[in-house]
Every structure is written in structure tokens, then in C-alpha cells.
Design a protein around this motif. Structure first.
Motif, PDB file in Angstrom:
ATOM      1  N   ARG A 243      55.275  22.217  38.598  1.00 12.11           N
ATOM      2  CA  ARG A 243      55.917  22.065  39.906  1.00 12.11           C
ATOM      3  C   ARG A 243      55.466  20.773  40.579  1.00 12.11           C
ATOM      4  O   ARG A 243      56.179  20.228  41.416  1.00 12.11           O
ATOM      5  CB  ARG A 243      55.530  23.221  40.843  1.00 12.11           C
TER       6      ARG A 243
ATOM      7  N   ARG B  19      44.403  25.473  43.408  1.00 17.82           N
ATOM      8  CA  ARG B  19      45.060  24.294  42.834  1.00 17.82           C
ATOM      9  C   ARG B  19      44.006  23.239  42.473  1.00 17.82           C
ATOM     10  O   ARG B  19      44.051  22.649  41.399  1.00 17.82           O
ATOM     11  CB  ARG B  19      46.100  23.719  43.812  1.00 17.82           C
TER      12      ARG B  19
ATOM     13  N   ARG C  66      49.467  31.513  35.869  1.00 15.71           N
ATOM     14  CA  ARG C  66      49.707  32.879  35.392  1.00 15.71           C
ATOM     15  C   ARG C  66      48.405  33.506  34.886  1.00 15.71           C
ATOM     16  O   ARG C  66      48.164  34.698  35.070  1.00 15.71           O
ATOM     17  CB  ARG C  66      50.755  32.873  34.276  1.00 15.71           C
TER      18      ARG C  66
ATOM     19  N   ARG D  33      55.128  26.161  50.565  1.00  8.30           N
ATOM     20  CA  ARG D  33      53.665  26.121  50.749  1.00  8.30           C
ATOM     21  C   ARG D  33      53.222  24.715  51.181  1.00  8.30           C
ATOM     22  O   ARG D  33      53.902  23.721  50.888  1.00  8.30           O
ATOM     23  CB  ARG D  33      52.968  26.553  49.457  1.00  8.30           C
TER      24      ARG D  33
HETATM   25  O1   DC Z   1      56.470  27.679  35.628  1.00 11.61           O
HETATM   26  P1   DC Z   1      56.034  29.129  35.788  1.00 11.61           P
HETATM   27  O2   DC Z   1      57.172  30.067  36.190  1.00 11.61           O
HETATM   28  O3   DC Z   1      55.301  29.631  34.601  1.00 11.61           O
HETATM   29  O4   DC Z   1      54.987  29.123  37.019  1.00 11.61           O
HETATM   30  C1   DC Z   1      54.419  30.289  37.539  1.00 11.61           C
HETATM   31  C2   DC Z   1      54.015  30.069  38.988  1.00 11.61           C
HETATM   32  O5   DC Z   1      52.952  29.129  39.056  1.00 11.61           O
HETATM   33  C3   DC Z   1      55.114  29.528  39.899  1.00 11.61           C
HETATM   34  O6   DC Z   1      55.656  30.540  40.730  1.00 11.61           O
HETATM   35  C4   DC Z   1      54.459  28.515  40.764  1.00 11.61           C
HETATM   36  C5   DC Z   1      53.139  28.229  40.127  1.00 11.61           C
HETATM   37  N1   DC Z   1      53.005  26.861  39.636  1.00 11.61           N
HETATM   38  C6   DC Z   1      52.550  25.913  40.526  1.00 11.61           C
HETATM   39  O7   DC Z   1      52.367  26.216  41.692  1.00 11.61           O
HETATM   40  N2   DC Z   1      52.327  24.639  40.084  1.00 11.61           N
HETATM   41  C7   DC Z   1      52.548  24.292  38.815  1.00 11.61           C
HETATM   42  N3   DC Z   1      52.310  23.050  38.416  1.00 11.61           N
HETATM   43  C8   DC Z   1      53.045  25.259  37.899  1.00 11.61           C
HETATM   44  C9   DC Z   1      53.279  26.539  38.350  1.00 11.61           C
END
Ligand code: DC
Length: 225
Positions: free
Chosen positions: A125, A104, A39, A182
Motif C-alpha cells: 500500500r 508500521r 497479516r 489512516r
Molecule cells: O495486500 P493485503 O490484502 O495482503 O494486505 C493486508 C492488509 O495489510 C491491508 O488491509 C492493509 C495492510 N497493508 C498495509 O497497510 N501496508 C502495506 N504495505 C501492505 C498491507
């Protein structure tokens, strides 16, 4: 003694953030909200008008992030952005910046640095699949898209933001499809993750489940607060 890690992954509005924060508090562990990092990159991209498809610029923003997590607040470049990063345009942009492998990769070490004694609860995630594959416990928290849209609706209405459940459900389905579809670190449970469906579970019961599982692994040796 290795520093224990509890990885809590799952889709948006599944309740994983609440579960992770409560488990961390109960055990006196550190908390990594990895979504906040994506974010923050998204917020920076929107502020600097970087293209959300421009992977190398976004990766540079991710590398240069000046962020501090302190007392439950998030500071970027010294400014409190705790609320700003939760706005819907930032949520949407975060999901888009997160598809880029270079972004990432730029966040990997920053996330791993959260592993500090006495332990870490990591919320995201790909905590159990990519960042902390060695985690002692992996939980994949989920709920039906309809229930997640209902919860998000309640939160937003309470904040005085007017939205429809149908619109939120559409957004949630789109975001799920992007996060799970993805190529780099897609949203999916680690093979050894315990799946916790919170559709009909109270937050307290979900937290108890994780604490019970952790106690079973550590033999009850961890002190709870
Ligand atoms: O958990 P969140 O809703 O705050 O995450 C925001 C975005 O960040 C979510 O759409 C996908 C990404 N995200 C990610 O790809 N890998 C993570 N470890 C955490 C979040």
C-alpha cells in the motif's frame, strides 16, 4: 549500479498481487509481499489474544516476528501459515493492526532488507510512498470496488467458501476506507505513480504494461526469463 525496485501499490483485490508476482518471475527479481507481514502480525495477535488497539504490544509482535518466505510458502515460528493468513478474520485484523504507526515502523527495516540483487518487486500500500520512495518504477493498480468484489467472490466460491457479492463489496469498501483514511502511510498513489486500472484488463495485459514501462526506463537492458 543501484538495485532496481518496482513498487506496486493498490487496494485489496485490485490484481496487484498477481501482477507483482508475474513481473518478479519475468524479470527474475525478488518479491516482497508486504501485506503478508501485516497479516502475520494480525495472525499472531489473534493467536495470543492481543488487543487490536494495543499498539505497543502489536509493535512488539511485529518486531519479534519469526518468519521465513520459502518456495512460495510462508512459515511463522516454523509452521506453514500460507493459507491461514488469507482467512477473512485475518484480513480484517491485518487492516486494523496496520493503522498503528508503531507497527508500521517496526516493519520498515524488515521490508527494506528485501532489496537484493538483481532487483525487487514490492507489493503493498505504501511501497512507492514510504518504504521505497526511490523506486525506479511506481505503479498504482486499481479496479472498481464492484469488480474487485466480483473477483474475490469467484476466488472464494472456487475454494468452496460460500459468500455473497454484496457482503464482500461491503467489506472491501470498509477496508478501503480504513486503509486510505489512516494517518500513517495511507493508501494513495505516489505523485509520480502510473495508475493502472485493471477493471477491464486481463492479468496478462496488466503484466505486459508494467514490463513495458520498466523496459522503457531501463532502456531494455534487463533480461527477461
Ligand atoms: O495486500 P493485503 O490484502 O495482503 O494486505 C493486508 C492488509 O495489510 C491491508 O488491509 C492493509 C495492510 N497493508 C498495509 O497497510 N501496508 C502495506 N504495505 C501492505 C498491507
Amino acid at each position: 549500479m543501484p538495485i532496481p525496485i518496482i513498487a506496486i501499490d493498490g487496494p485489496a483485490a485490485s490484481g496487484k498481487g498477481t501482477v507483482a508476482a508475474s513481473v518478479a518471475r519475468a524479470l527474475g527479481f525478488h518479491l516482497l509481499d508486504s501485506g503478508a507481514l501485516y497479516r502475520l502480525v494480525a495472525l499472531k495477535a489473534l493467536q495470543t489474544q492481543a488487543g487490536l488497539d494495543d499498539a505497543s504490544t502489536l509493535a512488539e509482535l511485529a518486531t519479534l516476528l519469526d518468519v521465513r518466505f520459502t518456495d512460495g510458502r510462508i512459515l511463522q515460528d516454523g509452521h506453514d501459515v500460507t493459507e491461514a493468513i488469507r482467512a477473512e478474520p485475518v484480513s480484517e485484523a491485518a487492516s486494523r493492526v496496520a493503522v498503528h504507526p508503531a507497527v508500521r515502523q517496526a516493519l520498515v527495516d524488515r521490508q527494506r532488507a528485501f532489496r537484493e540483487p538483481p532487483g525487487l518487486v514490492a507489493d503493498g500500500r505504501d511501497m512507492g510512498t514510504v518504504i521505497f520512495p526511490e523506486a525506479s518504477l511506481k505503479v498504482y493498480v486499481t479496479a472498481t470496488p464492484e469488480e474487485r468484489a466480483r473477483r474475490r467472490h469467484k476466488q472464494l466460491i472456487e475454494k468452496g467458501i460460500s459468500v455473497t457479492i454484496d457482503g464482500l463489496l461491503r467489506d472491501i469498501r470498509e477496508r478501503d476506507a480504513r486503509d486510505a483514511g489512516r494517518v500513517a502511510a495511507p493508501l494513495e498513489p505516489a505523485p509520480e505513480a502510473l495508475v493502472l486500472d485493471t477493471t477491464r484488463l486481463s492479468p496478462g495485459d496488466a503484466v505486459d504494461f508494467v514490463l513495458r514501462q520498466f523496459r522503457a526506463i531501463t532502456g531494455g537492458g534487463q533480461q527477461e526469463r
